[in-house]
Design an enzyme around this catalytic site. Structure first.
Site, PDB file in Angstrom:
ATOM      1  N   GLY A  36     -67.308  25.104  50.490  1.00  0.00           N
ATOM      2  CA  GLY A  36     -68.486  25.156  51.351  1.00  0.00           C
ATOM      3  C   GLY A  36     -69.755  25.388  50.528  1.00  0.00           C
ATOM      4  O   GLY A  36     -70.796  24.764  50.758  1.00  0.00           O
ATOM      5  N   GLU A  75     -58.494  35.817  51.665  1.00  0.00           N
ATOM      6  CA  GLU A  75     -57.755  34.924  52.565  1.00  0.00           C
ATOM      7  C   GLU A  75     -56.520  34.396  51.842  1.00  0.00           C
ATOM      8  O   GLU A  75     -56.623  33.805  50.772  1.00  0.00           O
ATOM      9  CB  GLU A  75     -58.651  33.752  52.984  1.00  0.00           C
ATOM     10  N   CYS A 122     -57.465  28.965  59.899  1.00  0.00           N
ATOM     11  CA  CYS A 122     -58.653  29.717  59.494  1.00  0.00           C
ATOM     12  C   CYS A 122     -58.814  30.974  60.355  1.00  0.00           C
ATOM     13  O   CYS A 122     -59.369  31.969  59.912  1.00  0.00           O
ATOM     14  CB  CYS A 122     -59.888  28.849  59.563  1.00  0.00           C
ATOM     15  N   GLU A 141     -67.226  25.142  58.673  1.00  0.00           N
ATOM     16  CA  GLU A 141     -66.190  26.006  59.250  1.00  0.00           C
ATOM     17  C   GLU A 141     -65.308  26.433  58.088  1.00  0.00           C
ATOM     18  O   GLU A 141     -64.549  25.625  57.560  1.00  0.00           O
ATOM     19  CB  GLU A 141     -65.343  25.240  60.280  1.00  0.00           C
ATOM     20  N   GLY A 173     -63.027  23.764  55.594  1.00  0.00           N
ATOM     21  CA  GLY A 173     -62.240  24.007  54.386  1.00  0.00           C
ATOM     22  C   GLY A 173     -62.548  25.380  53.814  1.00  0.00           C
ATOM     23  O   GLY A 173     -62.925  26.294  54.548  1.00  0.00           O
ATOM     24  N   SER A 174     -62.410  25.486  52.508  1.00  0.00           N
ATOM     25  CA  SER A 174     -62.545  26.799  51.870  1.00  0.00           C
ATOM     26  C   SER A 174     -64.018  27.200  51.725  1.00  0.00           C
ATOM     27  O   SER A 174     -64.902  26.346  51.634  1.00  0.00           O
ATOM     28  CB  SER A 174     -61.889  26.767  50.492  1.00  0.00           C
ATOM     29  N   THR A 175     -64.240  28.478  51.663  1.00  0.00           N
ATOM     30  CA  THR A 175     -65.595  29.006  51.487  1.00  0.00           C
ATOM     31  C   THR A 175     -66.165  28.550  50.145  1.00  0.00           C
ATOM     32  O   THR A 175     -67.346  28.212  50.038  1.00  0.00           O
ATOM     33  CB  THR A 175     -65.567  30.544  51.606  1.00  0.00           C
ATOM     34  N   GLU A 176     -65.305  28.488  49.156  1.00  0.00           N
ATOM     35  CA  GLU A 176     -65.756  28.076  47.825  1.00  0.00           C
ATOM     36  C   GLU A 176     -66.301  26.644  47.865  1.00  0.00           C
ATOM     37  O   GLU A 176     -67.387  26.359  47.334  1.00  0.00           O
ATOM     38  CB  GLU A 176     -64.553  28.174  46.882  1.00  0.00           C
ATOM     39  N   LYS A 199     -63.609  11.965  55.654  1.00  0.00           N
ATOM     40  CA  LYS A 199     -62.864  12.137  54.396  1.00  0.00           C
ATOM     41  C   LYS A 199     -61.706  13.082  54.685  1.00  0.00           C
ATOM     42  O   LYS A 199     -61.867  14.296  54.710  1.00  0.00           O
ATOM     43  CB  LYS A 199     -63.789  12.744  53.343  1.00  0.00           C
TER      44      LYS A 199
HETATM   45  P1  NAI Z   1     -60.615  22.759  50.068  1.00  0.00           P
HETATM   46  O1  NAI Z   1     -61.759  23.482  50.641  1.00  0.00           O
HETATM   47  O2  NAI Z   1     -60.605  22.433  48.626  1.00  0.00           O
HETATM   48  O3  NAI Z   1     -60.402  21.375  50.845  1.00  0.00           O
HETATM   49  C1  NAI Z   1     -60.998  21.020  52.062  1.00  0.00           C
HETATM   50  C2  NAI Z   1     -61.622  19.624  51.961  1.00  0.00           C
HETATM   51  O4  NAI Z   1     -62.717  19.660  51.050  1.00  0.00           O
HETATM   52  C3  NAI Z   1     -60.675  18.537  51.449  1.00  0.00           C
HETATM   53  O5  NAI Z   1     -60.911  17.331  52.138  1.00  0.00           O
HETATM   54  C4  NAI Z   1     -61.096  18.405  49.992  1.00  0.00           C
HETATM   55  O6  NAI Z   1     -60.787  17.152  49.450  1.00  0.00           O
HETATM   56  C5  NAI Z   1     -62.584  18.611  50.101  1.00  0.00           C
HETATM   57  N1  NAI Z   1     -63.255  19.022  48.851  1.00  0.00           N
HETATM   58  C6  NAI Z   1     -62.730  19.700  47.809  1.00  0.00           C
HETATM   59  N2  NAI Z   1     -63.659  19.872  46.836  1.00  0.00           N
HETATM   60  C7  NAI Z   1     -64.788  19.284  47.278  1.00  0.00           C
HETATM   61  C8  NAI Z   1     -66.104  19.137  46.737  1.00  0.00           C
HETATM   62  N3  NAI Z   1     -66.428  19.633  45.545  1.00  0.00           N
HETATM   63  N4  NAI Z   1     -67.042  18.501  47.490  1.00  0.00           N
HETATM   64  C9  NAI Z   1     -66.739  18.011  48.702  1.00  0.00           C
HETATM   65  N5  NAI Z   1     -65.511  18.109  49.258  1.00  0.00           N
HETATM   66  C10 NAI Z   1     -64.552  18.743  48.567  1.00  0.00           C
HETATM   67  O7  NAI Z   1     -59.321  23.568  50.433  1.00  0.00           O
HETATM   68  P2  NAI Z   1     -57.954  23.654  49.567  1.00  0.00           P
HETATM   69  O8  NAI Z   1     -58.240  23.695  48.121  1.00  0.00           O
HETATM   70  O9  NAI Z   1     -57.062  22.596  50.040  1.00  0.00           O
HETATM   71  O10 NAI Z   1     -57.418  25.075  50.035  1.00  0.00           O
HETATM   72  C11 NAI Z   1     -57.799  26.236  49.320  1.00  0.00           C
HETATM   73  C12 NAI Z   1     -57.999  27.396  50.225  1.00  0.00           C
HETATM   74  O11 NAI Z   1     -59.038  27.117  51.145  1.00  0.00           O
HETATM   75  C13 NAI Z   1     -56.826  27.754  51.105  1.00  0.00           C
HETATM   76  O12 NAI Z   1     -55.900  28.525  50.427  1.00  0.00           O
HETATM   77  C14 NAI Z   1     -57.517  28.488  52.217  1.00  0.00           C
HETATM   78  O13 NAI Z   1     -57.742  29.817  51.825  1.00  0.00           O
HETATM   79  C15 NAI Z   1     -58.828  27.780  52.362  1.00  0.00           C
HETATM   80  N6  NAI Z   1     -58.827  26.797  53.454  1.00  0.00           N
HETATM   81  C16 NAI Z   1     -59.443  27.102  54.627  1.00  0.00           C
HETATM   82  C17 NAI Z   1     -59.396  26.211  55.683  1.00  0.00           C
HETATM   83  C18 NAI Z   1     -60.018  26.508  56.990  1.00  0.00           C
HETATM   84  O14 NAI Z   1     -59.541  26.022  58.008  1.00  0.00           O
HETATM   85  N7  NAI Z   1     -61.102  27.234  57.046  1.00  0.00           N
HETATM   86  C19 NAI Z   1     -58.667  24.943  55.579  1.00  0.00           C
HETATM   87  C20 NAI Z   1     -58.101  24.702  54.290  1.00  0.00           C
HETATM   88  C21 NAI Z   1     -58.189  25.613  53.291  1.00  0.00           C
END
Ligand code: NAI
Ligand code: MG
Length: 496
Positions: free
Chosen positions: A251, A399, A302, A268, A246-249, A193
């Site tokens: 996660g 972050e 990250c 991660e 992705g984000s901790t939230e 995804k």
């Molecule tokens: P996100 O965590 O929302 O997105 C990452 C992935 O998770 C995307 O594919 C998204 O479609 C998916 N996702 C979103 N909600 C979901 C759910 N309820 N269930 C399953 N999958 C879901 O990240 P976002 O909103 O784009 O970025 C927000 C913050 O997250 C950033 O400002 C940054 O602080 C952090 N982040 C950290 C990353 C890392 O490499 N550790 C990468 C991207 C964002």
């Protein structure tokens, strides 16, 4: 759709039609619903993308299950390795197409996409291509219920099954490779995804996967939003494991959603990594290293070294060096070969980062360099150096995921180790010193998954990577990743 950007022909081809899902070896674009992906340099729409539904996820899970029990399981480990190697070759041969698509979709400079994202994709498939033939078990002497020789016991490694890989937008192709290559090496099948902000390289990857001879259904790609496709994967009873970046939230959402069938989960997540410069460091190298550690990829990494700690004796010189470095970074359009930094990925990310800059000012930080938007089109933000920062400020504790570094001064080792560890995150860290003993001592004490000494952001497919604390669960890469992508089976056989 006509695109006004200058990209290689095959990349233009990806942009010329709506992007569909890849399910069971076929491109599916029966969607009623599409969403646009845009170029963050100017907000221009690049392509329309099929917006996946729960039904699409169901179909992809069924295809992955059928492939798991079918052609993929019947392939020898050597043949699986060969497919992965071929995939690496095909991606490498199409470096320019991939790099251009990645650049226009994420905003990152095409130069860096070519020099970083592509090699870190190709090398992963090559490294992992060697693993299918090396996933061995062991024979185990047992004692509890036996006299020696009564039983023959052994272990073997089997695939976990159907893997859902949910990834972020900061390194779209590379993150896809970081999930797919070990999952496939271990014999799993996958539903990928991609992030909704950056679906383009996954679309091209889907084509390359078919060209490489990956059997239908082994890799499925379902595009769409996190709340729909991502959530459906995380909750799906037919998915055996989720690997998430992705984000901790989010996660935390995934952990909750996965509880139904208690699927395996690796995460991660975010970070707020400490980069520590001691008086005895090579100051020029440390200042440049500290700047690169945070400004690389617009700070959207990250592992970003976003909390800089500098020992008092060299504080002014290091801050000046980092600010000078920031000033010299050429921020510009992602397709301009001279650009060293592009815009942040989306309007949402832009607002988030600008909001942090405002809160930093309000909470008393000094802007040593940057702090503003660049231009009025696209999401360009100046690389920014904030001094007079302290714990309790949001810019220090949270972050930002943008080109912003906070600098704090320290006097002694214990103090800085305590401060560095005072974070809910623990992904990475850096130590700059010419004292070998101190380098090891501090590396030892940092509660972080990776510590770089006199360097930063050095990645390799052989090096385990992952987070302490709220930066994640599990490790990717190296031998360690197979703990996440295999089940260990124990077999016990009486010998008489
Ligand atoms: P996100 O965590 O929302 O997105 C990452 C992935 O998770 C995307 O594919 C998204 O479609 C998916 N996702 C979103 N909600 C979901 C759910 N309820 N269930 C399953 N999958 C879901 O990240 P976002 O909103 O784009 O970025 C927000 C913050 O997250 C950033 O400002 C940054 O602080 C952090 N982040 C950290 C990353 C890392 O490499 N550790 C990468 C991207 C964002
Ligand atoms: Mg985009």
């Amino acid at each position: 759709m006509t695109v006004s950007i200058d990209v290689p022909a095959a990349a233009a081809d990806v942009l010329s039609k709506p992007i569909g899902h890849l399910i069971g070896g076929r491109t599916i674009d029966a969607a009623d619903d599409h969403f646009p992906t845009t170029n963050p340099c100017n907000g221009e729409v690049l392509a329309q993308v099929a917006s996946g539904t729960e039904a699409d996820v169901d179909r992809a899970v069924a295809a992955a299950r059928a492939a798991l029990d079918g052609p993929w399981a019947r392939m020898t480990p050597s043949a699986r390795g060969k497919v992965l190697w071929r995939l690496a070759d095909l991606i490498e041969a199409r470096t320019e197409e991939f790099a251009h698509l990645e650049a226009v979709d994420t905003g990152k400079p095409v130069t860096y996409a070519r020099l970083v994202d592509l090699p870190l994709t190709v090398d992963w498939f090559r490294y992992m291509a060697g693993w299918p033939t090396k996933l061995v078990g062991s024979t185990v002497p047992i004692s509890a219920v036996a006299t020696p020789g009564d039983y023959f016991a052994y272990t073997k490694r089997e695939p976990v099954g159907v893997v859902g890989a949910i990834i972020a937008w900061n390194f779209p192709l590379m993150l896809a490779a970081w999930k797919l290559s070990p999952a496939l090496a271990a014999g799993n099948t996958v539903i990928l995804k991609p992030a909704e902000q950056t679906p383009l390289t996954a679309a091209l990857l889907g084509e390359v996967i078919r060209e490489a001879g990956v059997p239908d259904g082994v890799v499925n790609i379902v595009h769409g939003y996190g709340e729909t496709v991502g959530a459906a994967l995380a909750a799906h009873p037919g998915v055996d494991k989720i690997s998430f970046t992705g984000s901790t939230e989010v996660g935390r959402h995934i952990v909750r959603a996965s509880a139904g069938n208690l699927k395996k989960v690796t995460l991660e997540l975010g970070g707020k990594s400490a980069n520590i410069v001691f008086d005895d460091a090579d100051i020029e190298a440390a200042a440049a290293g500290a700047a690169n550690a945070v400004f690389f990829n617009q700070g959207e990494a990250c592992t970003a070294g976003s909390r800089l700690f500098v020992q008092s004796g060299v504080y002014d010189r290091v801050v000046e060096g980092v600010a000078r470095f920031a000033e010299q970074i050429k921020v510009g359009d992602s397709l301009d070969p001279a650009s060293q930094m592009g815009p942040v990925v989306s309007d949402q990310q832009f607002s988030t980062v600008m909001g942090y800059l405002e809160s930093g000012r309000q909470q008393g930080a000094t802007v040593a360099y940057g702090g503003s938007r660049i231009g009025d089109a696209g999401y360009f933000i100046q690389p920014t150096v904030l001094t007079d920062t302290a714990p309790g400020m949001r810019v220090v504790d949270e972050e930002i995921f943008g080109p912003v570094i906070t600098v704090q001064r320290f006097d002694d080792v214990d103090e800085v180790v305590r401060a560095a560890n005072a974070s809910c995150y623990g992904l990475a860290g850096g130590v700059w010193t010419s004292n070998v003993a101190r380098a090891h001592a501090v590396a030892d004490q940092l509660r972080a998954g990776t510590v770089w000494v006199n360097s930063y952001n050095v990645f390799d497919p052989a090096l385990p990577f992952g987070g302490y604390k709220q930066s994640g669960w599990g490790r990717e890469h190296g031998a360690a990743v197979f703990d996440a992508y295999t089940e260990t089976k124990t077999v016990v056989v009486p010998t008489a």
